[in-house]
Scaffold this active site. Structure first.
Site, short mmCIF file in Angstrom:
data_model
loop_
_atom_site.label_atom_id
_atom_site.label_comp_id
_atom_site.label_asym_id
_atom_site.label_seq_id
_atom_site.Cartn_x
_atom_site.Cartn_y
_atom_site.Cartn_z
N GLU A 104 -11.10 -2.98 8.10
CA GLU A 104 -11.86 -4.20 8.44
C GLU A 104 -12.19 -3.93 10.11
OE1 GLU A 104 -10.32 -8.12 5.90
OE2 GLU A 104 -9.06 -7.62 7.36
N THR B 134 -12.83 -9.29 3.99
CA THR B 134 -12.03 -9.48 2.66
C THR B 134 -10.62 -11.03 3.20
OG1 THR B 134 -11.62 -7.01 3.44
CG2 THR B 134 -10.08 -8.75 2.17
C1 5RP Z 1 -7.66 -9.14 5.40
C2 5RP Z 1 -7.79 -10.98 6.47
C3 5RP Z 1 -8.49 -11.65 6.45
O1 5RP Z 1 -9.16 -11.50 6.93
C4 5RP Z 1 -7.51 -12.72 6.41
O2 5RP Z 1 -6.25 -12.77 6.67
C5 5RP Z 1 -7.73 -14.18 6.80
O3 5RP Z 1 -7.82 -14.58 5.26
P1 5RP Z 1 -8.01 -16.18 4.79
O4 5RP Z 1 -9.71 -16.10 4.87
O5 5RP Z 1 -8.49 -15.69 3.32
O6 5RP Z 1 -7.55 -17.00 5.08
O7 5RP Z 1 -7.43 -9.85 7.74
O8 5RP Z 1 -7.02 -8.53 5.70
#
Ligand code: 5RP
Length: 225
Positions: free
Chosen positions: A105, A30
């Site tokens: 996740e 995500t």
């Molecule tokens: C979601 C997550 C995401 O992987 C993390 O926040 C990184 O997000 P981005 O790639 O948009 O910076 O842990 O729960």
């Protein structure tokens, strides 16, 4: 977000998607960086790659459907590899949960034989020191906050944007962002947080990552953990 960061995220995500092999099951992470991996995987599926995806969130499922990646679930398949983003990486250990998706996740990423982490340069640190997202059952919010305070953490109930009140996760729970300052012993803190009644999952991912795909404006560095 600057153009360089967007390019770095795209490079990292696409790099990890290129590492996916034919005939495998892929955990679909995500966030904005994992989204680049999902889109690239979709392009490879269009070109004939045979994979099935297991999404880690509503967002990942929607993206995978748009990218026409066939989907499966942990009930019937085990991921060979997962690709996921992170909010901070230090010495191969991760803080995740910026998108409040860390419970699912963690389930998918730890079930996978290998986790490829996709990040831009802002995520890399010497020591983990960002707040740790902790998903809690709504009824346990106050006792969990008290227990986190006992561990030296300051808690902040994550507020929703464009909705009054808190963020509600895909699982119907709340998120406490817990600031501890520099985390010298991630493994110890991970164990302490996990043992608090009412905690569904916390965002410390200790000894889960296998490879870091760190994008920059110029290229990608791939490191084994
Ligand atoms: C979601 C997550 C995401 O992987 C993390 O926040 C990184 O997000 P981005 O790639 O948009 O910076 O842990 O729960």
């Amino acid at each position: 977000m600057g153009e360089d960061i967007t390019v770095a995220k795209r490079r990292a995500g696409r790099s990890a998607a290129e590492a996916v092999e034919d005939g495998t099951v892929v955990g679909l992470g995500t966030g904005s960086t994992a989204a680049h991996a999902i889109r690239r995987l979709g392009e490879r599926v269009d070109a004939g790659l045979d994979v099935e995806g297991i999404p880690t969130s509503f967002q990942a499922r929607e993206l995978a459907r748009e990218a026409t990646i066939p989907l499966t679930s942990l009930d019937v398949a085990t991921p060979d590899v997962a690709i996921d983003g992170a909010d901070q990486v230090a010495d191969g250990q991760l803080i995740k949960g910026g998108g409040a998706a860390h419970a699912r996740e963690k389930i998918v990423d730890t079930a996978a034989d290998r986790l490829l982490v996709v990040v831009d340069p802002r995520k890399e640190a010497e020591v983990l020191d960002e707040p740790v997202p902790v998903e809690v059952l709504p009824s346990a919010r106050s006792p969990v906050a008290d227990a986190v305070a006992g561990l030296g953490g300051d808690t902040d109930l994550r507020a929703a944007r464009r909705k009054d009140g808190p963020v509600v996760t895909d699982n119907g729970n709340l998120v406490l962002d817990c600031a501890f300052g520099p985390i010298e012993n991630p493994e110890g803190l991970a164990g302490s947080l996990a043992s608090i009644p009412g905690v569904v999952a916390h965002g410390l991912f200790v000894d889960v990552a296998d490879e870091i795909h760190a994008g920059t404006a110029d290229g990608v560095e791939v490191r084994s953990v």
